[in-house]
Motif scaffolding. Structure first.
Motif, mmCIF file in Angstrom:
data_model
loop_
_atom_site.group_PDB
_atom_site.id
_atom_site.type_symbol
_atom_site.label_atom_id
_atom_site.label_comp_id
_atom_site.label_asym_id
_atom_site.label_seq_id
_atom_site.Cartn_x
_atom_site.Cartn_y
_atom_site.Cartn_z
ATOM 1 N N ASN A 336 -11.567 -2.611 70.000
ATOM 2 C CA ASN A 336 -12.240 -1.310 69.957
ATOM 3 C C ASN A 336 -11.542 -0.295 69.056
ATOM 4 O O ASN A 336 -12.006 0.839 68.941
ATOM 5 C CB ASN A 336 -12.345 -0.737 71.376
ATOM 6 N N THR A 337 -10.435 -0.673 68.428
ATOM 7 C CA THR A 337 -9.724 0.254 67.553
ATOM 8 C C THR A 337 -10.586 0.594 66.332
ATOM 9 O O THR A 337 -11.190 -0.293 65.720
ATOM 10 C CB THR A 337 -8.396 -0.364 67.088
ATOM 11 N N LEU A 338 -10.626 1.878 65.986
ATOM 12 C CA LEU A 338 -11.414 2.328 64.833
ATOM 13 C C LEU A 338 -10.617 2.066 63.554
ATOM 14 O O LEU A 338 -10.144 2.981 62.877
ATOM 15 C CB LEU A 338 -11.759 3.808 64.990
ATOM 16 N N LEU A 339 -10.494 0.794 63.224
ATOM 17 C CA LEU A 339 -9.620 0.378 62.134
ATOM 18 C C LEU A 339 -10.172 0.764 60.760
ATOM 19 O O LEU A 339 -9.408 0.944 59.809
ATOM 20 C CB LEU A 339 -9.409 -1.139 62.211
ATOM 21 N N ALA A 348 -5.894 7.121 49.958
ATOM 22 C CA ALA A 348 -5.356 8.415 49.523
ATOM 23 C C ALA A 348 -3.843 8.511 49.685
ATOM 24 O O ALA A 348 -3.246 9.511 49.283
ATOM 25 C CB ALA A 348 -6.022 9.539 50.320
ATOM 26 N N MET A 349 -3.208 7.489 50.264
ATOM 27 C CA MET A 349 -1.769 7.540 50.524
ATOM 28 C C MET A 349 -0.976 7.019 49.331
ATOM 29 O O MET A 349 -1.210 5.905 48.861
ATOM 30 C CB MET A 349 -1.428 6.714 51.768
ATOM 31 N N LYS A 350 -0.051 7.832 48.846
ATOM 32 C CA LYS A 350 0.791 7.443 47.720
ATOM 33 C C LYS A 350 2.190 7.026 48.158
ATOM 34 O O LYS A 350 2.885 6.321 47.429
ATOM 35 C CB LYS A 350 0.903 8.609 46.733
ATOM 36 N N THR A 351 2.603 7.460 49.357
ATOM 37 C CA THR A 351 3.978 7.203 49.801
ATOM 38 C C THR A 351 4.083 6.055 50.794
ATOM 39 O O THR A 351 5.172 5.519 50.999
ATOM 40 C CB THR A 351 4.565 8.464 50.459
ATOM 41 N N LEU A 352 2.986 5.669 51.437
ATOM 42 C CA LEU A 352 3.027 4.654 52.491
ATOM 43 C C LEU A 352 3.470 3.307 51.927
ATOM 44 O O LEU A 352 2.911 2.823 50.938
ATOM 45 C CB LEU A 352 1.652 4.521 53.143
ATOM 46 N N ARG A 353 4.483 2.700 52.570
ATOM 47 C CA ARG A 353 5.037 1.442 52.083
ATOM 48 C C ARG A 353 4.938 0.298 53.088
ATOM 49 O O ARG A 353 5.038 -0.863 52.717
ATOM 50 C CB ARG A 353 6.511 1.643 51.698
ATOM 51 N N ARG A 354 4.758 0.612 54.366
ATOM 52 C CA ARG A 354 4.715 -0.461 55.368
ATOM 53 C C ARG A 354 3.815 -0.064 56.532
ATOM 54 O O ARG A 354 3.817 1.095 56.959
ATOM 55 C CB ARG A 354 6.113 -0.789 55.888
ATOM 56 N N ILE A 355 3.067 -1.046 57.036
ATOM 57 C CA ILE A 355 2.271 -0.891 58.253
ATOM 58 C C ILE A 355 2.668 -2.006 59.210
ATOM 59 O O ILE A 355 2.712 -3.180 58.830
ATOM 60 C CB ILE A 355 0.760 -0.955 57.964
ATOM 61 N N THR A 356 2.975 -1.630 60.447
ATOM 62 C CA THR A 356 3.313 -2.599 61.486
ATOM 63 C C THR A 356 2.255 -2.510 62.574
ATOM 64 O O THR A 356 1.977 -1.416 63.082
ATOM 65 C CB THR A 356 4.698 -2.307 62.089
ATOM 66 N N ILE A 357 1.654 -3.636 62.924
ATOM 67 C CA ILE A 357 0.600 -3.624 63.937
ATOM 68 C C ILE A 357 0.940 -4.592 65.061
ATOM 69 O O ILE A 357 1.504 -5.660 64.841
ATOM 70 C CB ILE A 357 -0.783 -3.974 63.336
ATOM 71 N N ASP A 358 0.614 -4.169 66.273
ATOM 72 C CA ASP A 358 0.732 -5.012 67.461
ATOM 73 C C ASP A 358 -0.671 -5.501 67.794
ATOM 74 O O ASP A 358 -1.533 -4.715 68.204
ATOM 75 C CB ASP A 358 1.321 -4.208 68.616
ATOM 76 N N VAL A 359 -0.921 -6.782 67.588
ATOM 77 C CA VAL A 359 -2.260 -7.339 67.770
ATOM 78 C C VAL A 359 -2.465 -7.665 69.244
ATOM 79 O O VAL A 359 -1.924 -8.643 69.766
ATOM 80 C CB VAL A 359 -2.462 -8.596 66.900
ATOM 81 N N CYS A 360 -3.230 -6.826 69.931
ATOM 82 C CA CYS A 360 -3.546 -7.035 71.342
ATOM 83 C C CYS A 360 -4.691 -8.044 71.464
ATOM 84 O O CYS A 360 -5.334 -8.394 70.470
ATOM 85 C CB CYS A 360 -3.950 -5.708 71.982
ATOM 86 N N PRO A 361 -4.967 -8.536 72.689
ATOM 87 C CA PRO A 361 -6.109 -9.447 72.864
ATOM 88 C C PRO A 361 -7.396 -8.839 72.310
ATOM 89 O O PRO A 361 -7.754 -7.714 72.621
ATOM 90 C CB PRO A 361 -6.177 -9.617 74.388
ATOM 91 N N GLY A 362 -8.069 -9.582 71.484
ATOM 92 C CA GLY A 362 -9.288 -9.106 70.847
ATOM 93 C C GLY A 362 -9.056 -8.556 69.459
ATOM 94 O O GLY A 362 -9.993 -8.443 68.661
ATOM 95 N N GLY A 363 -7.808 -8.198 69.150
ATOM 96 C CA GLY A 363 -7.522 -7.616 67.848
ATOM 97 C C GLY A 363 -7.562 -8.613 66.710
ATOM 98 O O GLY A 363 -7.810 -8.245 65.556
#
Length: 474
Positions: A336-339, A348-363
């Motif tokens: 249900n996450t609004l991904l 639009a992000m120029k500085t973002l270098r890393r994304i860490t995600i916790d994949v829950c059931p259904g993700g």
């Protein structure tokens, strides 16, 4: 020819000399063991290190030194093994004591072999180079009897620490980080421990939320917490009061860089804390963010480089417009996450270098997951995934050290840095104003045992293949 053949077959051959394996360079051994220190959940792999300590003489002391980087004492038996292992009468004991960066003690009066209060104090003093202390307190309904907390159905809560115990803790190592997990019924225990060390720069509090009041006069509030904190981690069973948050962080308005609110707190408290510290925060962790007003406050944090959420429910308004200096984003994902909002915001992000995600059931089957992967690859963003909540929590917490890059990490190098900071801090404190125990209660000091002498860092170590007796117990 037959006689010669018979002679050849009956003449005993000279046994070849035993070929010993070559010795690995010590730096290679340390590198191998450092890489094996943490398991998949970023907890010390004690079983593996204990086995490594038995491989050979060359591996023994390095493995034991790593085992003692993070010591856990859950019972009185464990303390007795620990105190024997760090006996300051031996060079090896002094070395192991000087290797302790983290000490975790568990006080549970319901356990027949529970760690005594005096042993807790003695363990703190024995850990002379300690950077971080963690105290876990369990149980309700107890009374104080000699040196122990005894189960008492007639008592309504665990007793507080008495003045002598707190005074002896003050005379121990001057730690930089304190974690208190208070699962007892006494809301004053965390406050008592917080006020022991004026050198704290990081606090991590879980369990029962403290109540700010004077023990002598419940209607009178106490003076604000004096430390200038760099990090504050709050994870209580229920939302802490505004008065406690103000008391804890009043003197940290210019120093607070890391604020972690891992469990849900009231929207008013979240807004208050972020508005008070938004000019200095570089890392912010929240349980969730569904309030538009809170999302707007986060977007105004101009220095924020790390933003983390424990819950999959995050406002799409925030994901579409992240703080402009953000370098690391971490959040949980379910079906249900609004991904799609995050995918749109990445462009639009120029500085973002890393994304860490916790994949829950259904993700795993989220329809926007392929789009997130493509957006990260297109924008040069590293995408890290885990399906373990414990590993995710360890990843987003890191070690309590000043950092310039995100995400923060947990590694052996950080533990060595902690020890170096503690040694320099204790040396400076001793040179400026040596601590004295002359004014303390002599009988209470005797109950805690003899305080260890100063550790000599220049000693020559005598290695041994015999593992320290505390390896199995701590």
């Amino acid at each position: 020819m037959k006689n010669q053949a018979r002679l050849l077959t009956t003449t005993p051959t000279t046994p070849s000399a035993k070929i010993l394996p070559p010795h690995l360079p010590l730096d290679v051994i340390h590198r191998v063991l450092d890489l094996a220190y943490y398991d998949d959940n970023f907890e010390p792999d004690r079983k593996l290190l204990a086995r490594c300590s038995l491989v050979c003489k060359d591996w023994s002391l390095p493995s034991q030194s790593l085992l003692f980087k993070h010591v856990q004492l859950r019972t009185q038996s464990a303390f007795e093994s620990f105190s024997a292992a760090v006996n300051h009468d031996s060079e090896k004991g002094r070395h192991l004591a000087n290797s302790i960066a983290r000490l975790h003690v568990l006080l549970d009066f319901g356990n027949a072999d529970a760690l005594s209060i005096s042993s807790f104090v003695a363990a703190v003093h024995l850990s002379s180079a300690m950077f971080e202390l963690e105290v876990s307190i369990f149980g309700r309904g107890a009374r104080r009897e000699d040196d122990a907390w005894i189960v008492d159905a007639g008592a309504d809560q665990t007793p507080s620490f008495d003045a002598d115990i707190l005074a002896m803790l003050c005379c121990g190592p001057q730690i930089s980080a304190l974690r208190v997990n208070n699962w007892s019924g006494n809301d004053q225990l965390a406050l008592q421990l917080l006020c022991v060390w004026p050198t704290l720069s990081s606090v991590h509090l879980t369990g029962l939320a403290p109540a700010v009041r004077s023990p002598e006069s419940p209607d009178e509030t106490i003076a604000p917490f004096p430390c200038n904190l760099r990090e504050a981690h709050l994870s209580f069973q229920s939302s802490p009061t505004l008065s406690f948050a103000t008391w804890l962080l009043l003197n940290s308005s210019q120093s607070l860089r890391v604020l972690h609110l891992e469990r849900e707190v009231s929207p008013d408290l979240s807004k208050f804390l972020i508005s008070q510290h938004k000019s200095t925060l570089s890392s912010l962790t929240l349980h969730a963010c569904t309030n538009p007003g809170l999302a707007s406050l986060i977007q105004d944090c101009e220095e924020l480089e790390e933003l983390q959420f424990m819950d999959p429910h995050v406002s799409p308004l925030l994901l579409k417009k992240l703080p402009r200096a953000l370098k690391h984003l971490a959040f949980a994902i379910d079906r249900n996450t609004l991904l799609h909002a995050a995918v749109d915001g990445l462009r639009a992000m120029k500085t973002l270098r890393r994304i860490t995600i916790d994949v829950c059931p259904g993700g795993r089957v989220h329809p926007s997951m392929p789009g997130l992967k493509v957006a990260c690859a297109t924008n040069g963003i590293t995408l890290s995934r885990t399906s373990s909540a414990r590993a995710f929590h360890a990843l987003v917490r890191g070690d309590p050290l000043p950092v310039t890059t995100f995400p923060r990490t947990k590694n052996v190098t950080n533990l060595k840095t902690m020890l170096a900071i503690s040694r320099s801090k204790d040396f400076a404190a001793a040179a400026a104003s040596p601590r004295s125990v002359a004014s303390l209660n002599v009988e209470s000091l005797a109950a805690c045992g003899t305080l260890p002498p100063t550790v000599d860092l220049s000693m020559e170590l005598k290695d041994s293949t015999k593992p320290a007796s505390a390896l199995v117990m701590v």
